[in-house]
Design a protein around this motif. Structure first.
Motif, PDB file in Angstrom:
ATOM      1  N   ASP A  14       0.823  -1.207   0.000  1.00  0.00           N
ATOM      2  CA  ASP A  14       0.000   0.000   0.000  1.00  0.00           C
ATOM      3  C   ASP A  14       0.857   1.256   0.000  1.00  0.00           C
ATOM      4  OD1 ASP A  14      -2.210  -1.638   0.084  1.00  0.00           O
ATOM      5  OD2 ASP A  14      -2.489  -1.458   2.258  1.00  0.00           O
ATOM      6  N   VAL A  15       1.911   1.238   0.815  1.00  0.00           N
ATOM      7  CA  VAL A  15       2.814   2.398   0.886  1.00  0.00           C
ATOM      8  C   VAL A  15       3.464   2.648  -0.472  1.00  0.00           C
ATOM      9  CG1 VAL A  15       5.020   3.202   1.832  1.00  0.00           C
ATOM     10  CG2 VAL A  15       3.287   2.247   3.357  1.00  0.00           C
ATOM     11  N   ALA A  16       4.020   1.584  -1.076  1.00  0.00           N
ATOM     12  CA  ALA A  16       4.708   1.731  -2.355  1.00  0.00           C
ATOM     13  C   ALA A  16       3.753   2.179  -3.446  1.00  0.00           C
ATOM     14  CB  ALA A  16       5.365   0.405  -2.734  1.00  0.00           C
ATOM     15  N   GLU A  17       2.596   1.567  -3.505  1.00  0.00           N
ATOM     16  CA  GLU A  17       1.642   1.889  -4.560  1.00  0.00           C
ATOM     17  C   GLU A  17       1.142   3.327  -4.438  1.00  0.00           C
ATOM     18  OE1 GLU A  17      -1.646  -0.926  -4.921  1.00  0.00           O
ATOM     19  OE2 GLU A  17      -0.951  -1.192  -6.991  1.00  0.00           O
ATOM     20  N   THR A  18       0.825   3.740  -3.217  1.00  0.00           N
ATOM     21  CA  THR A  18       0.332   5.106  -3.011  1.00  0.00           C
ATOM     22  C   THR A  18       1.383   6.140  -3.399  1.00  0.00           C
ATOM     23  OG1 THR A  18      -1.100   4.370  -1.202  1.00  0.00           O
ATOM     24  CG2 THR A  18      -0.563   6.719  -1.295  1.00  0.00           C
ATOM     25  N   ALA A  19       2.629   5.928  -2.972  1.00  0.00           N
ATOM     26  CA  ALA A  19       3.688   6.900  -3.254  1.00  0.00           C
ATOM     27  C   ALA A  19       4.014   6.941  -4.742  1.00  0.00           C
ATOM     28  CB  ALA A  19       4.931   6.557  -2.447  1.00  0.00           C
ATOM     29  N   LEU A  20       4.128   5.777  -5.365  1.00  0.00           N
ATOM     30  CA  LEU A  20       4.495   5.736  -6.786  1.00  0.00           C
ATOM     31  C   LEU A  20       3.397   6.325  -7.667  1.00  0.00           C
ATOM     32  CD1 LEU A  20       6.190   2.225  -6.970  1.00  0.00           C
ATOM     33  CD2 LEU A  20       7.323   4.455  -7.132  1.00  0.00           C
ATOM     34  N   ARG A  21       2.146   6.046  -7.342  1.00  0.00           N
ATOM     35  CA  ARG A  21       1.046   6.586  -8.140  1.00  0.00           C
ATOM     36  C   ARG A  21       0.907   8.098  -7.954  1.00  0.00           C
ATOM     37  NH1 ARG A  21      -2.041   2.784 -10.551  1.00  0.00           N
ATOM     38  NH2 ARG A  21      -1.913   0.642  -9.759  1.00  0.00           N
ATOM     39  N   ALA A  22       1.308   8.599  -6.791  1.00  0.00           N
ATOM     40  CA  ALA A  22       1.204  10.042  -6.535  1.00  0.00           C
ATOM     41  C   ALA A  22       2.272  10.831  -7.283  1.00  0.00           C
ATOM     42  CB  ALA A  22       1.309  10.319  -5.040  1.00  0.00           C
ATOM     43  N   CYS A  23       3.432  10.217  -7.509  1.00  0.00           N
ATOM     44  CA  CYS A  23       4.552  10.927  -8.150  1.00  0.00           C
ATOM     45  C   CYS A  23       4.220  11.237  -9.611  1.00  0.00           C
ATOM     46  CB  CYS A  23       5.820  10.077  -8.063  1.00  0.00           C
ATOM     47  SG  CYS A  23       7.257  10.854  -8.855  1.00  0.00           S
TER      48      CYS A  23
END
Length: 277
Positions: free
Chosen positions: A15-24
């Protein structure tokens, strides 16, 4: 940013990785406040480049020593987060991404030994004595080493605990040996405003040193020790926990992440993070 994370990455890490990568949005504004990018001008030594490297590692693409070295160059200062228009939580992504990189490209033995030595020295009471020895020998040292010796501390006198209002002081580890006058100055200033700084004898390093040097388990142990040590003072009326080192303060704010998988401490970590000043 599109992501294709494998099923092997699950739970909160996913969840952390997906949220951060999609936000960038790959705008590069983060590079404007990244000290390592400003120093080198290299894309891989800035947050945007590191995010791409972590994305590749998390998606299962080949990882090289260059990837690991680029992440090692990150200071963990989180300055990039202050200029990110998309609110990317870089520090959370970094924790997940670095673990994936180290699993795919393990650190050489000499690197692991160096980091273990730094952790042991920084957390040792001998650090302060060695800092004093370094200052005594400073005139004899080569210029490259001479500039790295911390200056002698200024007046270290601290007022007694005498006010009803109290704040718990994080004594820390490296700063206590290299710049003890910071905490003393904070105590004198707050004393003028009717606030006394108190310490918990059992508390110590915030956990940042081992946490940033491949020893997350050790960082969690230190965090639990601090929570246990500060609990009686906070229950007795202390208003907050003060860190005079910005890096320590940031790490204390991250205790909820650090202890998120510990049901006995995660709620206590959240309460503590709200009291950090």
């Amino acid at each position: 940013m599109r992501t294709r994370l494998p099923d092997t990455l699950a739970g909160e890490a996913r969840d952390v990785a997906e949220t951060a990568l999609r936000a960038c949005v790959h705008c590069g504004m983060c590079n404007a406040t990244c000290p390592t990018y400003q120093l080198t001008g290299e894309e891989l030594m800035g947050p945007r480049g590191r995010i791409y490297l972590m994305k590749q590692a998390l998606e299962g693409e080949p990882v090289t020593d260059l990837t690991r070295e680029a992440l090692d160059g990150c200071l963990g200062c989180r300055a990039c987060e202050t200029t990110c228009p998309s609110g990317v939580q870089y520090h959370r992504l970094f924790e997940v991404g670095q673990a994936a990189v180290l699993e795919a490209a393990p650190r050489p033995t000499i690197g692991r030994l160096q980091r273990a030595a730094i952790r042991a020295l920084a957390l040792s009471p001998a650090f302060g004595a060695l800092s004093g020895l370094g200052r005594a020998l400073r005139p004899l040292l080569p210029s490259a080493l001479r500039d790295k010796v911390p200056p002698a501390p200024g007046p270290a006198g601290r007022p007694p605990v005498r006010h009803a209002r109290r704040i718990v002081l994080l004594t820390g580890c490296v700063q206590s040996g290299a710049a003890a006058h910071f905490n003393a100055a904070a105590a004198r200033i707050l004393d003028r405003f009717g606030i006394s700084l108190v310490e918990a004898r059992q508390a110590g390093c915030c956990g940042a040193v081992p946490g940033h040097l491949d020893a997350r388990d050790a960082a969690q142990t230190l965090a639990r020790r601090n929570l246990d040590a500060w609990a009686p003072l906070l229950e007795d009326g202390a208003e907050a926990v003060l860190a005079t080192s910005s890096g320590c303060g940031t790490y204390l704010h991250d205790y909820p992440d650090l202890l998120r998988d510990d049901p006995a401490y995660r709620e206590r970590a959240r309460r503590l993070a709200a009291l950090v000043r």
